[in-house]
Design an enzyme around this catalytic site. Structure first.
Site, PDB file in Angstrom:
ATOM      1  N   GLY A   1       0.749  -1.250   0.000  1.00 55.78           N
ATOM      2  CA  GLY A   1       0.000   0.000   0.000  1.00 55.78           C
ATOM      3  C   GLY A   1       0.770   1.285   0.000  1.00 55.78           C
TER       4      GLY A   1
ATOM      5  CD  GLU B   1       0.623  -9.371   0.867  1.00 53.10           C
ATOM      6  OE1 GLU B   1       0.527 -10.537   1.231  1.00 53.10           O
ATOM      7  OE2 GLU B   1      -0.336  -8.573   0.889  1.00 53.10           O
TER       8      GLU B   1
ATOM      9  CB  CYS C   1     -16.059   4.375 -29.793  1.00 57.75           C
ATOM     10  SG  CYS C   1     -15.429   4.559 -31.436  1.00 57.75           S
ATOM     11  CD  GLU C   2     -16.376   4.106 -22.330  1.00 57.86           C
ATOM     12  OE1 GLU C   2     -16.529   3.059 -22.989  1.00 57.86           O
ATOM     13  OE2 GLU C   2     -16.427   4.146 -21.091  1.00 57.86           O
TER      14      GLU C   2
END
Ligand code: LLP
Length: 440
Positions: free
Chosen positions: A256, A298, A370-371
């Site tokens: 994190g 991690e 196409c968005e």
């Protein structure tokens, strides 16, 4: 511990030549674009190794032989990366059969792999056991029983950690906050489910409970989040020791730590952060009267993010007078969905032309899908852009290649590694034939 750096560029593996051309890992970017085409994912191999060594060194200095660093391979997963992790002596976190398979292809020793996921299917569990995955990080009771059954069928005793939800809000964006009680991940301490799953695990013959895991969120800048998480977890371990006589031997506090996507964000001194968390944990364990368990970290993003850069070629430049300017590139949400998903900030720079003047026009850098939501970044200061110009999007090593898609049937870019002034292909560019290869 957070240190705000004022380096001339966002990352110290970036620079400009005297002529104003952007370089990455010491290599001018125009030649790489010409050699491999765009869009193009680039990785600075030395930077990846340096980050691994920073983590491993800090963990060794703080915890001695009772510390572990596991690369969270969801951040970027391809065979070459697992080879690098193997060479650097890292463990790995895997979340799917695909990641296990890829690591196996790199001859990564899977006894050093920790298998996550909130919903491991029976097939996943069997696959991971067949491949000798060292640890299962068990999310919930149902999964625990499935692991017991499948381990029993194979007559083995599977090492496990239990994933707990410590009830910590990491103050990051919602999609990556996982430590709060209301989370799809883990068994909550607050609700008593963590104690209940511990009791079950201790009663089952084919699982070997080694300890606990938690992961409170991603892109976290505040070390205090890890100090509070350690408190909750070690207090729980002490509680279980005194009420059940079971002393956990391992605590994995997840990943994190945040990285710098823009100048406004700080740079985290990982080594100092680990030393600070370690000192806090040691004092806590002593005051709780328990030995300090093996401690695992991690990290995913902070290992690979600033080792990555994506190169694009500009196509259409559309000025809408009185509104804004759209600069379209030959990639987009298919190779980087993070702005579309999380509104993530990025630094995007022109490859040629030197530093961008502070009064440069603010443009929207958009993709080719196409968005309308296919946006890489808004308000990017850019000099006048033209078809064929190159743009570099920085800090794209984590959650880019691994989150890429073929939306609109757009082939994924290749992954090219930069090392000692040379470059080599780790993943080739997809072709239209690849896109139909699975069709029967
Ligand atoms: N461990 C566990 C159990 C995790 O779920 C994660 C990330 C990590 C470690 C590594 O966290 P890191 O050091 O990379 O922050 N797609 C999102 C990020 C999702 C993170 C999921 N879990 C993004 O692009 O921001």
């Amino acid at each position: 511990m957070i240190i705000t750096q004022s380096s001339p560029m966002l990352c110290d593996n970036l620079s400009r030549t005297a002529e104003g051309e952007l370089t990455f890992a010491g290599q001018p970017l125009c030649a790489l674009a010409a050699q491999y085409g765009t869009p193009l994912y680039l990785y600075d191999e030395a930077r990846i190794r340096e980050r691994c060594r920073t983590y491993l060194g800090a963990v060794r200095d703080t915890f001695g032989a009772r510390g572990r660093v596991l690369y969270a391979s969801k951040a970027a997963s391809f065979r070459r990366l697992y080879e690098i992790m193997k060479e650097e002596g890292m463990g790995i976190d895997v979340v799917s059969c695909g990641e296990i398979y890829t690591a196996a292809r790199a001859d990564f020793a899977l006894e050093n792999a920790y298998f996550h996921s909130n919903n491991k299917t029976d097939a996943d569990i069997a696959y991971a056991m067949e491949h000798g995955v060292g640890y299962f990080v068990v999310d919930n009771e149902e999964e625990l029983y499935a692991i017991e059954r499948i381990a029993g069928e194979r007559d083995l005793r599977q090492k496990i950690l239990l994933r707990l939800t410590p009830g910590i809000d990491p103050h990051t964006y919602a999609a990556v906050a996982t430590g709060k009680v209301d989370s799809k991940f883990g068994s909550a301490i607050e609700t008593g489910q963590a104690e209940a799953i511990t009791d079950i695990a201790l009663s089952l013959p084919h699982v070997d409970l080694r300890g606990y895991h938690c992961h409170v969120g991603s892109q976290v800048f505040d070390t205090d989040v890890y100090l509070r998480t350690s408190e909750v977890m070690l207090t729980f371990i002490a509680h279980i020791a005194s009420t059940r006589g079971y002393l956990a031997d391992e605590l994995d506090i997840g990943g994190g730590w945040g990285v710098r996507y823009t100048e406004e964000q700080p740079t985290i001194d990982i080594a100092r952060g680990i030393a600070e968390v370690g000192a806090h944990m040691k004092a806590l364990a002593a005051s709780l009267g328990i030995p300090l368990p093996i401690i695992a970290f991690e990290p995913g993003r902070s290992i690979v993010a600033d080792a990555g850069l994506t190169l694009y070629t500009v196509g259409t430049v559309k000025r809408i007078p009185g509104y804004k300017t759209y600069v379209s590139v030959d990639g987009g949400m298919t190779d980087n969905p993070r702005f579309a998903l999380y509104g993530s900030p990025y630094t995007i720079l022109p490859v040629l032309g030197g530093e961008v003047p502070s009064d440069a026009e603010r443009c929207s850098v958009v993709g080719r899908c196409c968005e309308s939501g296919d946006i890489l970044q808004e308000n990017v200061p850019l000099p006048p852009m033209h078809r064929g110009d190159l743009l570099a999007c920085l800090t794209t090593g984590a959650y880019h290649y691994s989150m890429a898609s073929n939306y609109n049937r757009i082939p994924r870019p290749p992954v090219v590694m930069l090392k000692d002034g040379t470059s080599y292909l780790a993943v080739r560019r997809e072709t239209p034939e690849d896109l139909t290869a699975l069709e029967v």
